[in-house]
Motif scaffolding. Sequence first.
Motif, PDB file in Angstrom:
ATOM      1  N   VAL A 150      -2.263   3.319 -12.015  1.00 37.86           N
ATOM      2  CA  VAL A 150      -1.474   2.698 -10.947  1.00 37.86           C
ATOM      3  C   VAL A 150      -0.674   1.490 -11.432  1.00 37.86           C
ATOM      4  CG1 VAL A 150      -1.599   1.607  -8.670  1.00 37.86           C
ATOM      5  CG2 VAL A 150      -2.982   3.631  -9.166  1.00 37.86           C
ATOM      6  N   TRP A 172       2.379   3.110 -12.798  1.00 36.48           N
ATOM      7  CA  TRP A 172       3.029   3.758 -11.642  1.00 36.48           C
ATOM      8  C   TRP A 172       3.815   2.733 -10.829  1.00 36.48           C
ATOM      9  CZ3 TRP A 172       3.732   8.508  -9.320  1.00 36.48           C
ATOM     10  CH2 TRP A 172       4.067   8.508  -7.971  1.00 36.48           C
ATOM     11  N   GLU A 173       3.211   1.566 -10.587  1.00 37.14           N
ATOM     12  CA  GLU A 173       3.896   0.535  -9.794  1.00 37.14           C
ATOM     13  C   GLU A 173       5.155   0.054 -10.516  1.00 37.14           C
ATOM     14  OE1 GLU A 173       2.630  -0.751  -6.621  1.00 37.14           O
ATOM     15  OE2 GLU A 173       4.720  -1.366  -6.586  1.00 37.14           O
ATOM     16  N   THR A 222       7.785   2.916 -10.443  1.00 36.97           N
ATOM     17  CA  THR A 222       8.374   3.176  -9.124  1.00 36.97           C
ATOM     18  C   THR A 222       9.214   1.983  -8.659  1.00 36.97           C
ATOM     19  OG1 THR A 222       6.317   2.501  -7.999  1.00 36.97           O
ATOM     20  CG2 THR A 222       6.627   4.874  -8.423  1.00 36.97           C
ATOM     21  N   ALA A 281       3.034  12.427  -9.792  1.00 35.54           N
ATOM     22  CA  ALA A 281       1.679  12.504 -10.334  1.00 35.54           C
ATOM     23  C   ALA A 281       1.307  13.972 -10.487  1.00 35.54           C
ATOM     24  CB  ALA A 281       0.705  11.800  -9.396  1.00 35.54           C
ATOM     25  N   LYS A 335     -10.016   7.959  -4.512  1.00 37.17           N
ATOM     26  CA  LYS A 335      -9.536   9.345  -4.454  1.00 37.17           C
ATOM     27  C   LYS A 335      -8.014   9.339  -4.404  1.00 37.17           C
ATOM     28  CE  LYS A 335     -13.622  10.312  -1.705  1.00 37.17           C
ATOM     29  NZ  LYS A 335     -13.836   8.905  -1.240  1.00 37.17           N
ATOM     30  N   ILE A 336      -7.398   9.915  -5.438  1.00 35.78           N
ATOM     31  CA  ILE A 336      -5.936   9.955  -5.546  1.00 35.78           C
ATOM     32  C   ILE A 336      -5.506  11.408  -5.688  1.00 35.78           C
ATOM     33  CG2 ILE A 336      -3.947   9.264  -6.941  1.00 35.78           C
ATOM     34  CD1 ILE A 336      -5.363   6.708  -7.656  1.00 35.78           C
ATOM     35  N   ALA A 337      -4.465  11.792  -4.945  1.00 29.48           N
ATOM     36  CA  ALA A 337      -3.998  13.181  -4.985  1.00 29.48           C
ATOM     37  C   ALA A 337      -2.729  13.302  -5.818  1.00 29.48           C
ATOM     38  CB  ALA A 337      -3.739  13.682  -3.571  1.00 29.48           C
ATOM     39  N   ALA A 338      -2.651  14.378  -6.599  1.00 31.34           N
ATOM     40  CA  ALA A 338      -1.462  14.649  -7.408  1.00 31.34           C
ATOM     41  C   ALA A 338      -0.363  15.256  -6.543  1.00 31.34           C
ATOM     42  CB  ALA A 338      -1.820  15.594  -8.546  1.00 31.34           C
ATOM     43  N   ASP A 339       0.883  15.114  -7.009  1.00 30.82           N
ATOM     44  CA  ASP A 339       2.031  15.713  -6.324  1.00 30.82           C
ATOM     45  C   ASP A 339       2.238  17.163  -6.725  1.00 30.82           C
ATOM     46  OD1 ASP A 339       2.972  13.294  -5.014  1.00 30.82           O
ATOM     47  OD2 ASP A 339       3.434  12.588  -7.029  1.00 30.82           O
ATOM     48  N   GLU A 356       0.904   0.219  -3.734  1.00 31.00           N
ATOM     49  CA  GLU A 356      -0.149   0.760  -4.589  1.00 31.00           C
ATOM     50  C   GLU A 356      -0.905  -0.308  -5.388  1.00 31.00           C
ATOM     51  OE1 GLU A 356       2.671   2.255  -3.819  1.00 31.00           O
ATOM     52  OE2 GLU A 356       2.649   4.401  -4.252  1.00 31.00           O
ATOM     53  N   LYS A 412       5.053   3.717  -2.540  1.00 28.15           N
ATOM     54  CA  LYS A 412       5.840   4.375  -3.570  1.00 28.15           C
ATOM     55  C   LYS A 412       5.464   5.850  -3.716  1.00 28.15           C
ATOM     56  CE  LYS A 412       8.181   0.711  -4.915  1.00 28.15           C
ATOM     57  NZ  LYS A 412       7.406  -0.461  -4.510  1.00 28.15           N
ATOM     58  N   GLY A 413       4.759   6.389  -2.701  1.00 29.75           N
ATOM     59  CA  GLY A 413       4.534   7.825  -2.653  1.00 29.75           C
ATOM     60  C   GLY A 413       3.189   8.314  -3.148  1.00 29.75           C
ATOM     61  N   LEU A 414       2.389   7.437  -3.776  1.00 29.96           N
ATOM     62  CA  LEU A 414       1.074   7.886  -4.239  1.00 29.96           C
ATOM     63  C   LEU A 414       0.177   8.139  -3.022  1.00 29.96           C
ATOM     64  CD1 LEU A 414      -0.179   8.315  -7.083  1.00 29.96           C
ATOM     65  CD2 LEU A 414      -1.314   6.111  -6.794  1.00 29.96           C
ATOM     66  N   LYS A 415      -0.635   9.202  -3.122  1.00 31.88           N
ATOM     67  CA  LYS A 415      -1.526   9.568  -2.006  1.00 31.88           C
ATOM     68  C   LYS A 415      -2.946   9.138  -2.347  1.00 31.88           C
ATOM     69  CE  LYS A 415       1.400  13.608  -1.424  1.00 31.88           C
ATOM     70  NZ  LYS A 415       1.950  13.607  -2.820  1.00 31.88           N
TER      71      LYS A 415
END
Lengths: 211, 211
Positions: A17, A20-21, A24, A37, A52-56, B13, B49-52
């Motif tokens: 992250v 990622w920050e 983005t 992701a 818990k993080i979900a991929a795109d 995030e 920024k779109g991360l889930k």
Amino acid sequence: MRFGFLIYPGVEELDLVGPWEMATMWRAYAGGPECLAVSETGGPTVCAKGLKIAADTDFERCPPLDYLLVPGGFAAFDEMANARLVGFVAAQARSCRHILSVCTGAFILQAAGLLHGRRATTHWKALERLAALPGVTVAEERHVRDGTVWTSAGVSAGMDLTLAFIAAEAGAEAASTVQYNAEYFPDGRVYGTAHRADAASAYFRSLAPST
Amino acid sequence: MRFGFLIYPGVEELDLVGPWEMATMWRAYAGGPECLAVSETGGPTVCAKGLKIAADTDFERCPPLDYLLVPGGFAAFDEMANARLVGFVAAQARSCRHILSVCTGAFILQAAGLLHGRRATTHWKALERLAALPGVTVAEERHVRDGTVWTSAGVSAGMDLTLAFIAAEAGAEAASTVQYNAEYFPDGRVYGTAHRADAASAYFRSLAPST
């Protein structure tokens, strides 16, 4: 342009992250690439510390990437033996402009053949283990660039890595805009003495504790 | 002991994950509290920024917390008018030992009545807006402690805040252990000149660009 961020079970949260920050913010304020992701099967993943993080997207549907960042975590020592994951990294690397790793993500890069003949770094806990692998010259620095392969020290070092990468790809003023919006002006405080151990990486071992 | 991390749609995030990493390192290596992510309805949330990211629990099922961290993002300006969310923060605050915010999370604390008569800070973009609210004295610092209420500047400042908080709660050697494991020894590089704008916060406006 597309910037992919690899996710796998047990990935360390900030390894992922932090970069990622920064990336983005580059996208939002300075014309940077689309960020996504990607994980082996898509969907939610439990990280090293339980978030818990979900991929795109997943490996099959992931489009060709221009940049790929591989975060670390203890689980990277398992994933470096995951042929599908290592194969995905190796295949994307053939068309990527640059590949980056944070922390023990370097071991996945090494398994994908990307560190052969290169200088690289990793978390201080894993420096000796990386140095024992063939082909890689380990540097005890916060982040290392060797051509198109960028590696960083542990966990939080991915933010410094990503800013340096943005500066190289898009110029110092783009990195400046990202740094300003993320308000990344750390106070530089050094707590106590844990970091003065022999196992510490050379770049921070001699820092004096703040008073 | 339990440390809750608030999640809501559009949360930034790194506001969330920077402190999460420091707190879970505290848990893993220095006897820190159990950490859990809580949102109004539980389940997955799309960040700024779109991360889930998915919460561990919801407002109804969340147990009493000892510490609560409220991250920011532009969406905080909407959430400060969300009576359920503000009510959750206010109710937890009555039994929490300490409350922390990152970035515009300070506006949610203010809406919950927690900044009345206190010094506090926020993202440089929101300093004037926070100063216009009744009861709060705005400080242009990276992080501010006023009794049991801790606030930080934007996005990345939550990491410095959380380390300072750990040092105060558990001692400098606990913070040292966290800093060492997270390898949080930033290179301190300052890119370009964006941060020298009039709108910048006083603590970083005068930093010289690195050469």
